[in-house]
Design a protein around this motif. Sequence first.
Motif, PDB file in Angstrom:
ATOM      1  N   GLN A   1       0.832  -1.213   0.000  1.00 30.25           N
ATOM      2  CA  GLN A   1       0.000   0.000   0.000  1.00 30.25           C
ATOM      3  C   GLN A   1       0.865   1.261   0.000  1.00 30.25           C
ATOM      4  O   GLN A   1       0.597   2.209  -0.750  1.00 30.25           O
ATOM      5  CB  GLN A   1      -0.921   0.014   1.224  1.00 30.25           C
ATOM      6  CG  GLN A   1      -2.077  -0.954   1.129  1.00 30.25           C
ATOM      7  CD  GLN A   1      -2.980  -0.842   2.334  1.00 30.25           C
ATOM      8  OE1 GLN A   1      -3.275   0.254   2.798  1.00 30.25           O
ATOM      9  NE2 GLN A   1      -3.421  -1.978   2.850  1.00 30.25           N
ATOM     10  N   HIS A   2       1.893   1.249   0.829  1.00 34.21           N
ATOM     11  CA  HIS A   2       2.773   2.424   0.904  1.00 34.21           C
ATOM     12  C   HIS A   2       3.486   2.651  -0.435  1.00 34.21           C
ATOM     13  O   HIS A   2       3.499   3.780  -0.954  1.00 34.21           O
ATOM     14  CB  HIS A   2       3.792   2.248   2.032  1.00 34.21           C
ATOM     15  CG  HIS A   2       4.687   3.430   2.207  1.00 34.21           C
ATOM     16  ND1 HIS A   2       4.277   4.566   2.872  1.00 34.21           N
ATOM     17  CD2 HIS A   2       5.955   3.666   1.794  1.00 34.21           C
ATOM     18  CE1 HIS A   2       5.263   5.455   2.859  1.00 34.21           C
ATOM     19  NE2 HIS A   2       6.287   4.930   2.213  1.00 34.21           N
ATOM     20  N   LEU A   3       4.059   1.605  -0.993  1.00 31.95           N
ATOM     21  CA  LEU A   3       4.802   1.744  -2.247  1.00 31.95           C
ATOM     22  C   LEU A   3       3.871   2.042  -3.419  1.00 31.95           C
ATOM     23  O   LEU A   3       4.250   2.766  -4.346  1.00 31.95           O
ATOM     24  CB  LEU A   3       5.637   0.496  -2.506  1.00 31.95           C
ATOM     25  CG  LEU A   3       6.742   0.236  -1.470  1.00 31.95           C
ATOM     26  CD1 LEU A   3       7.462  -1.069  -1.770  1.00 31.95           C
ATOM     27  CD2 LEU A   3       7.716   1.399  -1.381  1.00 31.95           C
ATOM     28  N   ALA A   4       2.648   1.514  -3.381  1.00 34.50           N
ATOM     29  CA  ALA A   4       1.670   1.837  -4.428  1.00 34.50           C
ATOM     30  C   ALA A   4       1.351   3.330  -4.407  1.00 34.50           C
ATOM     31  O   ALA A   4       1.227   3.957  -5.467  1.00 34.50           O
ATOM     32  CB  ALA A   4       0.403   1.010  -4.245  1.00 34.50           C
ATOM     33  N   GLY A   5       1.256   3.903  -3.220  1.00 33.63           N
ATOM     34  CA  GLY A   5       1.023   5.344  -3.113  1.00 33.63           C
ATOM     35  C   GLY A   5       2.156   6.147  -3.721  1.00 33.63           C
ATOM     36  O   GLY A   5       1.925   7.158  -4.396  1.00 33.63           O
ATOM     37  N   VAL A   6       3.387   5.699  -3.496  1.00 35.11           N
ATOM     38  CA  VAL A   6       4.550   6.356  -4.094  1.00 35.11           C
ATOM     39  C   VAL A   6       4.441   6.295  -5.617  1.00 35.11           C
ATOM     40  O   VAL A   6       4.627   7.302  -6.316  1.00 35.11           O
ATOM     41  CB  VAL A   6       5.863   5.702  -3.608  1.00 35.11           C
ATOM     42  CG1 VAL A   6       7.063   6.215  -4.395  1.00 35.11           C
ATOM     43  CG2 VAL A   6       6.054   5.932  -2.102  1.00 35.11           C
ATOM     44  N   ALA A   7       4.132   5.112  -6.137  1.00 37.13           N
ATOM     45  CA  ALA A   7       4.046   4.929  -7.590  1.00 37.13           C
ATOM     46  C   ALA A   7       2.916   5.763  -8.191  1.00 37.13           C
ATOM     47  O   ALA A   7       3.102   6.437  -9.214  1.00 37.13           O
ATOM     48  CB  ALA A   7       3.860   3.446  -7.915  1.00 37.13           C
TER      49      ALA A   7
ATOM     50  N   PHE B   1       2.096   6.321 -12.098  1.00 32.84           N
ATOM     51  CA  PHE B   1       2.123   4.898 -12.447  1.00 32.84           C
ATOM     52  C   PHE B   1       0.782   4.251 -12.137  1.00 32.84           C
ATOM     53  O   PHE B   1       0.179   4.525 -11.088  1.00 32.84           O
ATOM     54  CB  PHE B   1       3.200   4.148 -11.644  1.00 32.84           C
ATOM     55  CG  PHE B   1       4.595   4.329 -12.148  1.00 32.84           C
ATOM     56  CD1 PHE B   1       5.214   3.343 -12.908  1.00 32.84           C
ATOM     57  CD2 PHE B   1       5.315   5.478 -11.855  1.00 32.84           C
ATOM     58  CE1 PHE B   1       6.514   3.501 -13.359  1.00 32.84           C
ATOM     59  CE2 PHE B   1       6.612   5.650 -12.304  1.00 32.84           C
ATOM     60  CZ  PHE B   1       7.216   4.661 -13.059  1.00 32.84           C
ATOM     61  N   ALA B   2       0.322   3.379 -13.014  1.00 35.09           N
ATOM     62  CA  ALA B   2      -0.769   2.471 -12.687  1.00 35.09           C
ATOM     63  C   ALA B   2      -0.165   1.385 -11.812  1.00 35.09           C
ATOM     64  O   ALA B   2       1.009   1.029 -11.982  1.00 35.09           O
ATOM     65  CB  ALA B   2      -1.352   1.859 -13.958  1.00 35.09           C
ATOM     66  N   VAL B   3      -0.926   0.856 -10.878  1.00 28.74           N
ATOM     67  CA  VAL B   3      -0.397  -0.188  -9.997  1.00 28.74           C
ATOM     68  C   VAL B   3      -1.303  -1.411 -10.033  1.00 28.74           C
ATOM     69  O   VAL B   3      -2.527  -1.293 -10.143  1.00 28.74           O
ATOM     70  CB  VAL B   3      -0.203   0.297  -8.548  1.00 28.74           C
ATOM     71  CG1 VAL B   3       0.802   1.427  -8.481  1.00 28.74           C
ATOM     72  CG2 VAL B   3      -1.506   0.734  -7.924  1.00 28.74           C
ATOM     73  N   GLU B   4      -0.669  -2.574  -9.944  1.00 36.84           N
ATOM     74  CA  GLU B   4      -1.369  -3.843  -9.870  1.00 36.84           C
ATOM     75  C   GLU B   4      -0.698  -4.680  -8.798  1.00 36.84           C
ATOM     76  O   GLU B   4       0.520  -4.610  -8.620  1.00 36.84           O
ATOM     77  CB  GLU B   4      -1.245  -4.627 -11.182  1.00 36.84           C
ATOM     78  CG  GLU B   4      -1.919  -4.038 -12.373  1.00 36.84           C
ATOM     79  CD  GLU B   4      -1.742  -4.951 -13.578  1.00 36.84           C
ATOM     80  OE1 GLU B   4      -2.224  -6.102 -13.536  1.00 36.84           O
ATOM     81  OE2 GLU B   4      -1.108  -4.511 -14.545  1.00 36.84           O
ATOM     82  N   SER B   5      -1.500  -5.490  -8.128  1.00 40.32           N
ATOM     83  CA  SER B   5      -0.951  -6.446  -7.182  1.00 40.32           C
ATOM     84  C   SER B   5      -1.778  -7.716  -7.289  1.00 40.32           C
ATOM     85  O   SER B   5      -2.912  -7.771  -6.806  1.00 40.32           O
ATOM     86  CB  SER B   5      -0.976  -5.889  -5.758  1.00 40.32           C
ATOM     87  OG  SER B   5      -0.274  -6.760  -4.890  1.00 40.32           O
TER      88      SER B   5
END
Length: 172
Positions: free
Chosen positions: A22-28, A33-37
């Motif tokens: 969650q923290h790194l997705a916020g940075v991206a 950046f689009a984010v996927e997990s």
Amino acid sequence: MSEPRVVFAHGKESGPWGSKIQHLAGVAESLGFAVESLNYSDLMDPTARVDRLTAHAPVGAPLVLVGSSMGGYVSAMACSALKPDALLLLAPALYLDGYPGEPEGCPADSMVVHGWGDDIVPLDSSLRFARERRAALHVLDDGHRLADSIDLIGALFNRQLKRALDRARPGP
């Protein structure tokens, strides 16, 4: 041209949207950046997780893979198929029994973060990976979860993502 994308791979016993992700997705996301997990909770076999990620075949310009623990193994092993522009590994479960193979095709911008106090994955795994690829290696006063270092990891990741964006921009 596709949008910049970060794809996360979680650890063996965590989930796709744990606190680090969650923290790194916020940075991206703050950098566009689009984010996927992907959710790997139903798969305990690390090679099956690699197969799931490669079959998903994410694309991005740039494409960045991030993996923690078993997810680090997954992200590193998927590099030969997915050709990411950058790779971030957090306490990656490489070179361990049950985790076969040698990561190939890892990008020049590969970065590893590991804790001195990790009692799950030996630091030697990260040292070997980094030494053989001349990857950036950050060894922190933390444990396997790297919970006390999330802000520092976020700052390192922010710089890595900015480098990836700069490389992806067309020249003059």
